[in-house]
Design a protein around this motif. Sequence first.
Motif, PDB file in Angstrom:
ATOM      1  N   GLY A  62       2.205  15.533   0.301  1.00 21.31           N
ATOM      2  CA  GLY A  62       2.428  15.961   1.678  1.00 21.31           C
ATOM      3  C   GLY A  62       3.623  15.305   2.338  1.00 21.31           C
ATOM      4  O   GLY A  62       4.313  15.918   3.136  1.00 21.31           O
ATOM      5  N   SER A  63       3.889  14.045   2.011  1.00 23.55           N
ATOM      6  CA  SER A  63       4.988  13.314   2.633  1.00 23.55           C
ATOM      7  C   SER A  63       5.541  12.292   1.648  1.00 23.55           C
ATOM      8  O   SER A  63       4.775  11.642   0.939  1.00 23.55           O
ATOM      9  CB  SER A  63       4.490  12.587   3.887  1.00 23.55           C
ATOM     10  N   PRO A  64       6.855  12.118   1.640  1.00 30.66           N
ATOM     11  CA  PRO A  64       7.445  11.116   0.741  1.00 30.66           C
ATOM     12  C   PRO A  64       7.373   9.693   1.296  1.00 30.66           C
ATOM     13  O   PRO A  64       7.752   8.750   0.628  1.00 30.66           O
ATOM     14  CB  PRO A  64       8.892  11.577   0.621  1.00 30.66           C
ATOM     15  N   ILE A  65       6.889   9.540   2.509  1.00 28.02           N
ATOM     16  CA  ILE A  65       6.827   8.232   3.158  1.00 28.02           C
ATOM     17  C   ILE A  65       5.622   7.450   2.630  1.00 28.02           C
ATOM     18  O   ILE A  65       4.504   7.956   2.600  1.00 28.02           O
ATOM     19  CB  ILE A  65       6.702   8.368   4.690  1.00 28.02           C
ATOM     20  N   ILE A  66       5.857   6.210   2.233  1.00 30.90           N
ATOM     21  CA  ILE A  66       4.777   5.338   1.760  1.00 30.90           C
ATOM     22  C   ILE A  66       4.629   4.188   2.751  1.00 30.90           C
ATOM     23  O   ILE A  66       5.562   3.421   2.955  1.00 30.90           O
ATOM     24  CB  ILE A  66       5.088   4.762   0.361  1.00 30.90           C
ATOM     25  N   THR A  67       3.459   4.099   3.364  1.00 33.84           N
ATOM     26  CA  THR A  67       3.214   2.960   4.253  1.00 33.84           C
ATOM     27  C   THR A  67       2.399   1.887   3.536  1.00 33.84           C
ATOM     28  O   THR A  67       2.571   0.706   3.801  1.00 33.84           O
ATOM     29  CB  THR A  67       2.483   3.398   5.539  1.00 33.84           C
ATOM     30  N   ASN A  68       1.506   2.308   2.655  1.00 37.26           N
ATOM     31  CA  ASN A  68       0.669   1.365   1.917  1.00 37.26           C
ATOM     32  C   ASN A  68       0.712   1.715   0.434  1.00 37.26           C
ATOM     33  O   ASN A  68      -0.095   2.508  -0.043  1.00 37.26           O
ATOM     34  CB  ASN A  68      -0.773   1.391   2.445  1.00 37.26           C
ATOM     35  N   PRO A  69       1.654   1.100  -0.307  1.00 38.67           N
ATOM     36  CA  PRO A  69       1.799   1.434  -1.723  1.00 38.67           C
ATOM     37  C   PRO A  69       0.636   0.927  -2.575  1.00 38.67           C
ATOM     38  O   PRO A  69      -0.002  -0.069  -2.249  1.00 38.67           O
ATOM     39  CB  PRO A  69       3.098   0.737  -2.112  1.00 38.67           C
ATOM     40  N   ASP A  70       0.396   1.650  -3.666  1.00 39.10           N
ATOM     41  CA  ASP A  70      -0.555   1.201  -4.686  1.00 39.10           C
ATOM     42  C   ASP A  70       0.090   0.107  -5.531  1.00 39.10           C
ATOM     43  O   ASP A  70      -0.584  -0.796  -6.011  1.00 39.10           O
ATOM     44  CB  ASP A  70      -0.952   2.365  -5.607  1.00 39.10           C
ATOM     45  N   ILE A  71       1.405   0.249  -5.730  1.00 37.72           N
ATOM     46  CA  ILE A  71       2.170  -0.686  -6.560  1.00 37.72           C
ATOM     47  C   ILE A  71       3.407  -1.119  -5.784  1.00 37.72           C
ATOM     48  O   ILE A  71       4.118  -0.292  -5.217  1.00 37.72           O
ATOM     49  CB  ILE A  71       2.599  -0.019  -7.889  1.00 37.72           C
ATOM     50  N   VAL A  98       0.555  -3.575   0.613  1.00 41.20           N
ATOM     51  CA  VAL A  98      -0.077  -3.039  -0.602  1.00 41.20           C
ATOM     52  C   VAL A  98      -1.571  -2.854  -0.348  1.00 41.20           C
ATOM     53  O   VAL A  98      -2.230  -3.701   0.255  1.00 41.20           O
ATOM     54  CB  VAL A  98       0.157  -3.985  -1.804  1.00 41.20           C
ATOM     55  N   VAL A  99      -2.111  -1.724  -0.834  1.00 41.37           N
ATOM     56  CA  VAL A  99      -3.535  -1.448  -0.644  1.00 41.37           C
ATOM     57  C   VAL A  99      -4.376  -2.503  -1.365  1.00 41.37           C
ATOM     58  O   VAL A  99      -3.970  -3.007  -2.419  1.00 41.37           O
ATOM     59  CB  VAL A  99      -3.925  -0.041  -1.155  1.00 41.37           C
ATOM     60  N   PRO A 100      -5.537  -2.849  -0.816  1.00 33.21           N
ATOM     61  CA  PRO A 100      -6.447  -3.740  -1.545  1.00 33.21           C
ATOM     62  C   PRO A 100      -6.765  -3.118  -2.912  1.00 33.21           C
ATOM     63  O   PRO A 100      -6.998  -1.913  -3.010  1.00 33.21           O
ATOM     64  CB  PRO A 100      -7.693  -3.793  -0.654  1.00 33.21           C
ATOM     65  N   GLY A 101      -6.720  -3.930  -3.955  1.00 35.64           N
ATOM     66  CA  GLY A 101      -6.926  -3.426  -5.307  1.00 35.64           C
ATOM     67  C   GLY A 101      -5.647  -2.937  -5.963  1.00 35.64           C
ATOM     68  O   GLY A 101      -5.653  -2.537  -7.116  1.00 35.64           O
ATOM     69  N   GLY A 102      -4.543  -2.972  -5.218  1.00 34.18           N
ATOM     70  CA  GLY A 102      -3.252  -2.538  -5.746  1.00 34.18           C
ATOM     71  C   GLY A 102      -2.643  -3.582  -6.666  1.00 34.18           C
ATOM     72  O   GLY A 102      -3.267  -4.600  -7.003  1.00 34.18           O
ATOM     73  N   GLN A 103      -1.403  -3.317  -7.069  1.00 32.86           N
ATOM     74  CA  GLN A 103      -0.694  -4.204  -7.989  1.00 32.86           C
ATOM     75  C   GLN A 103       0.638  -4.636  -7.383  1.00 32.86           C
ATOM     76  O   GLN A 103       1.320  -3.829  -6.751  1.00 32.86           O
ATOM     77  CB  GLN A 103      -0.417  -3.502  -9.320  1.00 32.86           C
ATOM     78  N   ILE A 104       0.986  -5.899  -7.605  1.00 31.91           N
ATOM     79  CA  ILE A 104       2.289  -6.415  -7.188  1.00 31.91           C
ATOM     80  C   ILE A 104       2.968  -7.016  -8.413  1.00 31.91           C
ATOM     81  O   ILE A 104       2.384  -7.843  -9.113  1.00 31.91           O
ATOM     82  CB  ILE A 104       2.158  -7.481  -6.079  1.00 31.91           C
ATOM     83  N   TYR A 105       4.192  -6.548  -8.685  1.00 32.57           N
ATOM     84  CA  TYR A 105       5.008  -7.044  -9.792  1.00 32.57           C
ATOM     85  C   TYR A 105       6.146  -7.864  -9.190  1.00 32.57           C
ATOM     86  O   TYR A 105       6.907  -7.364  -8.365  1.00 32.57           O
ATOM     87  CB  TYR A 105       5.568  -5.878 -10.617  1.00 32.57           C
ATOM     88  N   VAL A 106       6.242  -9.129  -9.604  1.00 36.91           N
ATOM     89  CA  VAL A 106       7.192 -10.069  -9.030  1.00 36.91           C
ATOM     90  C   VAL A 106       8.169 -10.532 -10.109  1.00 36.91           C
ATOM     91  O   VAL A 106       7.741 -10.932 -11.199  1.00 36.91           O
ATOM     92  CB  VAL A 106       6.434 -11.295  -8.460  1.00 36.91           C
TER      93      VAL A 106
END
Length: 176
Positions: free
Chosen positions: A60-69, A85-93
């Motif tokens: 619906g929209s290309p805008i991401i406010t709360n990414p999964d990753i 990032v959503v709870p349960g999401g992933q962060i790569y550092v």
Amino acid sequence: MTKSILLAGFGGQGILFSGKFLAYKGLIEGKEVSWLPSYGPEMRGGTCNCSVIISDTQIGSPIITNPDILVAMNLPSLDKFENEVVPGGQIYVDSTLIERKVQRDDVEVFYIPATKMASDNGIRTLANMIIMGNIIKHCDDIPHDNIDKAMAKVVSAKHQDLLGVNINAVELGYNY
């Protein structure tokens, strides 16, 4: 399945290239895809981020406010987007460039010394693709298939000599 991915770092780190790679990979796999780059007027050296959505259904929209990753390739990006990032999401550092740890305990975190790995393997500019390989390894919704086909779409005809090097960087990250 819908995965929203936010890649962030400095201009020149290959953020937009990584996003295009994921977008083409999704297209090749028959998914709906959105790719939205965002960068400041400084370009190289300035802040840069890219939003990618890969879905089984229309987007619906290309805008991401709360990414999964979230992929954070510099400290300002981690500082800015960690709490989105959503709870349960992933962060790569990229742990070569970011010394601080993620402060949340409701996300899965992967510390990849991508810049050091790239330098050690003589592919100094491909830390971004090393992280892409690690995402493919840990995200069940992004399969290990079609890496070569997607890479062939994003590596320009002028730089076909870099096709194999980019694929090798993805595999290096996958095997980390």
